[in-house]
Write a protein that holds these residues in place. Sequence first.
Motif, PDB file in Angstrom:
ATOM      1  N   ALA A   1       0.839  -1.204   0.000  1.00  0.00           N
ATOM      2  CA  ALA A   1       0.000   0.000   0.000  1.00  0.00           C
ATOM      3  C   ALA A   1       0.874   1.253   0.000  1.00  0.00           C
ATOM      4  O   ALA A   1       0.595   2.229  -0.717  1.00  0.00           O
ATOM      5  CB  ALA A   1      -0.928  -0.005   1.208  1.00  0.00           C
TER       6      ALA A   1
ATOM      7  N   LEU B   1       1.122   4.056  -2.946  1.00  0.00           N
ATOM      8  CA  LEU B   1       0.872   5.464  -2.660  1.00  0.00           C
ATOM      9  C   LEU B   1       1.999   6.340  -3.185  1.00  0.00           C
ATOM     10  O   LEU B   1       1.755   7.414  -3.764  1.00  0.00           O
ATOM     11  CB  LEU B   1       0.709   5.665  -1.152  1.00  0.00           C
ATOM     12  CG  LEU B   1       0.423   7.100  -0.690  1.00  0.00           C
ATOM     13  CD1 LEU B   1      -0.853   7.632  -1.320  1.00  0.00           C
ATOM     14  CD2 LEU B   1       0.336   7.158   0.838  1.00  0.00           C
TER      15      LEU B   1
ATOM     16  N   SER C   1     -10.675   2.212 -10.829  1.00  0.00           N
ATOM     17  CA  SER C   1     -11.214   2.010  -9.482  1.00  0.00           C
ATOM     18  C   SER C   1     -12.087   0.765  -9.400  1.00  0.00           C
ATOM     19  O   SER C   1     -12.011  -0.001  -8.425  1.00  0.00           O
ATOM     20  CB  SER C   1     -12.020   3.243  -9.058  1.00  0.00           C
ATOM     21  OG  SER C   1     -11.181   4.378  -8.966  1.00  0.00           O
TER      22      SER C   1
ATOM     23  N   TRP D   1      -3.715  -2.199  -4.921  1.00  0.00           N
ATOM     24  CA  TRP D   1      -3.587  -0.931  -4.192  1.00  0.00           C
ATOM     25  C   TRP D   1      -3.362   0.226  -5.164  1.00  0.00           C
ATOM     26  O   TRP D   1      -3.939   1.314  -5.007  1.00  0.00           O
ATOM     27  CB  TRP D   1      -2.422  -0.991  -3.205  1.00  0.00           C
ATOM     28  CG  TRP D   1      -2.716  -1.579  -1.872  1.00  0.00           C
ATOM     29  CD1 TRP D   1      -2.129  -2.664  -1.291  1.00  0.00           C
ATOM     30  CD2 TRP D   1      -3.666  -1.094  -0.904  1.00  0.00           C
ATOM     31  NE1 TRP D   1      -2.642  -2.901  -0.040  1.00  0.00           N
ATOM     32  CE2 TRP D   1      -3.586  -1.942   0.231  1.00  0.00           C
ATOM     33  CE3 TRP D   1      -4.563  -0.028  -0.883  1.00  0.00           C
ATOM     34  CZ2 TRP D   1      -4.379  -1.754   1.358  1.00  0.00           C
ATOM     35  CZ3 TRP D   1      -5.352   0.151   0.249  1.00  0.00           C
ATOM     36  CH2 TRP D   1      -5.252  -0.698   1.344  1.00  0.00           C
TER      37      TRP D   1
ATOM     38  N   LEU E   1      -5.811   3.474  -5.522  1.00  0.00           N
ATOM     39  CA  LEU E   1      -5.298   4.820  -5.238  1.00  0.00           C
ATOM     40  C   LEU E   1      -5.211   5.675  -6.495  1.00  0.00           C
ATOM     41  O   LEU E   1      -5.551   6.862  -6.490  1.00  0.00           O
ATOM     42  CB  LEU E   1      -3.921   4.711  -4.584  1.00  0.00           C
ATOM     43  CG  LEU E   1      -3.900   4.132  -3.174  1.00  0.00           C
ATOM     44  CD1 LEU E   1      -2.481   3.697  -2.784  1.00  0.00           C
ATOM     45  CD2 LEU E   1      -4.427   5.148  -2.170  1.00  0.00           C
TER      46      LEU E   1
ATOM     47  N   LEU F   1     -12.039   3.038  -3.269  1.00  0.00           N
ATOM     48  CA  LEU F   1     -10.840   3.042  -2.436  1.00  0.00           C
ATOM     49  C   LEU F   1     -11.176   2.687  -0.993  1.00  0.00           C
ATOM     50  O   LEU F   1     -10.481   1.873  -0.360  1.00  0.00           O
ATOM     51  CB  LEU F   1     -10.172   4.419  -2.506  1.00  0.00           C
ATOM     52  CG  LEU F   1      -8.972   4.644  -1.573  1.00  0.00           C
ATOM     53  CD1 LEU F   1      -7.873   3.620  -1.831  1.00  0.00           C
ATOM     54  CD2 LEU F   1      -8.430   6.068  -1.746  1.00  0.00           C
TER      55      LEU F   1
ATOM     56  N   GLY G   1      -9.990  -0.882  -0.059  1.00  0.00           N
ATOM     57  CA  GLY G   1      -8.918  -0.796   0.934  1.00  0.00           C
ATOM     58  C   GLY G   1      -9.312  -1.430   2.244  1.00  0.00           C
ATOM     59  O   GLY G   1      -8.498  -2.093   2.904  1.00  0.00           O
TER      60      GLY G   1
END
Length: 237
Positions: free
Chosen positions: A26, A30, A101, A171, A175, A224, A228
């Motif tokens: 993750a 990011l 997404s 991930w 994101l 997300l 997540g």
Amino acid sequence: MDFANVWHRAVDPQPLPPGWLVLGTAAVALLAVAVHPAWRLSRNVVTIAHEGGHGLVALLTRRRLSGIRLHSDTSGLTLSSGPPTGPGMILTAAAGYTAPSLLGLGGAALLAAGRITALLWISIVLLAGMLIMIRNAFGVLSVLVTGAAFVLISWYGGDELRAGFAYLGIWFLLLAGVRPVIELQRKRRHGGAPDSDADQLARLTGISALLWVVLFLVIALVCLLIGGGWLLDWSAR
């Protein structure tokens, strides 16, 4: 080849990855989205998902898919033919910014069920299908390199490597689904992107392009949060 073993390898749940791997991937994802030099490269993956979303929905709504082009500046173009208005055209236009997404959410569901290898193999099938429709050299190279990474890791990688690759990819999609929408509105605010997906949808539906951008952003944020949450919840068991 023992097809029974191959089948079980694809559908049977894989071992639970350690929590540090879930959190570590993750963090790397990011950074790939938030750090500009990394984003300039990693955004090509988003373009593949974006244009693939247009293409897949065009086929599902019975439009004729003419071809997909991916460019080195991370832009892309998907051409389809059919009625210039109506639900098929609207859904096809709306699929691009929502695809990363939604793919991330679907991938998170598979990972939450322990289907790591299944996720990797489904990704390979989708990339192979997209490759058939690519119409320029850079696009072919981008999809081939991405697909080759999935093939090599899914077939030769150990459990932790496959899990790490799968979690990193999901991930990243979750994101990365947010940033292109923000970039789109920034361009629109400064008079750029007059033919963006949101502006095309505004012309097709009579609904403000800004409202379409807001819808894209809401979908990205919801995916997300839910996706997540699934990934982090499984890692905490």
